[in-house]
Scaffold this motif. Sequence first.
Motif, PDB file in Angstrom:
ATOM      1  N   TRP A  30      -8.350   0.494  -8.833  1.00 53.29           N
ATOM      2  CA  TRP A  30      -8.362   1.291  -7.617  1.00 53.29           C
ATOM      3  C   TRP A  30      -9.396   2.410  -7.648  1.00 53.29           C
ATOM      4  CZ3 TRP A  30      -6.302  -2.593  -6.143  1.00 53.29           C
ATOM      5  CH2 TRP A  30      -5.096  -3.089  -6.626  1.00 53.29           C
ATOM      6  N   HIS A  53      -0.593   0.151   0.983  1.00 52.37           N
ATOM      7  CA  HIS A  53      -0.395   1.248   1.926  1.00 52.37           C
ATOM      8  C   HIS A  53       0.648   2.206   1.407  1.00 52.37           C
ATOM      9  CE1 HIS A  53      -2.825   0.669   5.506  1.00 52.37           C
ATOM     10  NE2 HIS A  53      -2.687  -0.623   5.343  1.00 52.37           N
ATOM     11  N   ALA A  54       1.712   1.659   0.850  1.00 49.88           N
ATOM     12  CA  ALA A  54       2.785   2.504   0.318  1.00 49.88           C
ATOM     13  C   ALA A  54       2.281   3.349  -0.834  1.00 49.88           C
ATOM     14  CB  ALA A  54       3.953   1.633  -0.117  1.00 49.88           C
ATOM     15  N   ARG A  55       1.334   2.804  -1.617  1.00 48.70           N
ATOM     16  CA  ARG A  55       0.825   3.557  -2.760  1.00 48.70           C
ATOM     17  C   ARG A  55      -0.283   4.507  -2.351  1.00 48.70           C
ATOM     18  NH1 ARG A  55       0.480  -0.963  -7.560  1.00 48.70           N
ATOM     19  NH2 ARG A  55       2.639  -1.622  -7.397  1.00 48.70           N
ATOM     20  N   GLY A  56      -0.723   4.411  -1.105  1.00 50.12           N
ATOM     21  CA  GLY A  56      -1.742   5.342  -0.634  1.00 50.12           C
ATOM     22  C   GLY A  56      -3.135   4.988  -1.087  1.00 50.12           C
ATOM     23  N   THR A  57      -3.350   3.746  -1.477  1.00 52.50           N
ATOM     24  CA  THR A  57      -4.705   3.346  -1.889  1.00 52.50           C
ATOM     25  C   THR A  57      -5.142   2.158  -1.059  1.00 52.50           C
ATOM     26  OG1 THR A  57      -3.684   2.002  -3.608  1.00 52.50           O
ATOM     27  CG2 THR A  57      -4.535   4.157  -4.247  1.00 52.50           C
TER      28      THR A  57
END
Lengths: 247, 202
Positions: free
Chosen positions: B4, A240-244
Amino acid sequence: MSKREFISPQGLRIDGRKPGEIRRIDCTLGPFSHADGSAVLEQGNTKVIASVYGPREAKRKGDVLHDRAIVTCEMSITSFATSERKQRSKTDRRLKERSLAIQQIFESVISTHLYPRSQISIFVQVVQSDGGDMAASINASTLALIDAGIPMQDFLTACTIGFVDGTPILDINYTESASSGPEVTAAIVTKSRKISYMQMADKLPIQHLEKMMLAATEGCLMVYEILKKKIKAHSYSLLHARGTAPS
Amino acid sequence: HAAWKSGMSERQYVTTGEVIGEEAGFLRGHGTVAKDGKLQATVSGFVQRVNKLVSVHALNSRYQGEIGDVVVCRILEVADKLWRVDLNSRKNAILMLSAVHLPGGVQRRRTQQDQLNMRQYFVEGDLISAEVQAVKQDGSIHLHTRSLKYGKLNKGLFLSVPASLIKRCKKHFHTLKCGVDIILGNNGYVWMQFSREQDGEE
């Protein structure tokens, strides 16, 4: 002369736990950014910090192995960890023995063949000691290794068992361990349920050994379930912190 | 980072030692091990399935070089016809004398004189940008600076971030509108300096 009851008539221990109950576990993964992996683990009042560096270039070129990584471990106990302030040198025999034990345990579990000519260093520091230091150190090291992304063949957890009135008691604290009963520290690999490390410095009748080993396995599996959840929660929060974040 | 990319069909999370699935019919990738006919994870992370290849990538791991990566690194040692370089990887990388851009001409045979003058190019402590030329069998990384955009870095700011945060892109040399040149090394080392056009303002 009242003998302190380690298990009350109601079946509760000094701190109110049942014999088969482990202490509250709380952990933080990756608190130190300079280390490749780190973890702070609390088991009841015992608090341990573990940092992992590696795999990296070996500090002493003479120590490298051509086909796998070497694992080194350094364990220390801070002077303020126990209720009585006590300065412990790094060359303390018990600490060296424990460091060597942690090194050997993790050497067998880390996939060292993937990193020839490298070194993986584990640094463990006991910040608060309330019984079960060795078990907490092993658990914290596992967390730190997972945080560092170092592959391991299995998930290793550890637990301390005591023995009172014919009943094995799980995860003993300092008061219970200071009693004259036997104390066993055991570490198991949770998938294959094999015992990786077992240590005892007391006398125990042989017929109780199997009970103790079963209790140790149970305790380690309880710790595993809790740590598994914490690791997953930490990974999701990182994503979540990395936005992925996964949908 | 490969894990990712969009298009991942499943985002199964596994911890070390957890079973991912059956072994039969699948190729074992990084982060997995086969035990008792089942695929088991060796790291804690998300499972990535690409056709028959199953792998698990940890969220945080040390930089593992791949050919073509742009890296920012520091010279550690000047050795016989090569420099040893710190890449924040599991082993120090090697920059061969034959792999640097010599000022005299593009292609020139390295002479004894070149070997003795190695210190004129790079010395211990110098920061350079380079590209990964090859990753050998034993995991050692060979670098090269055979392009004018690579070379010694000076008068700027060095920053270190976890390597897993740097995505692999086509361009690693960027010029920001505020007049700052930035090099995002794949190994997590980042270099910032003022753009050559502007003259040291802010």
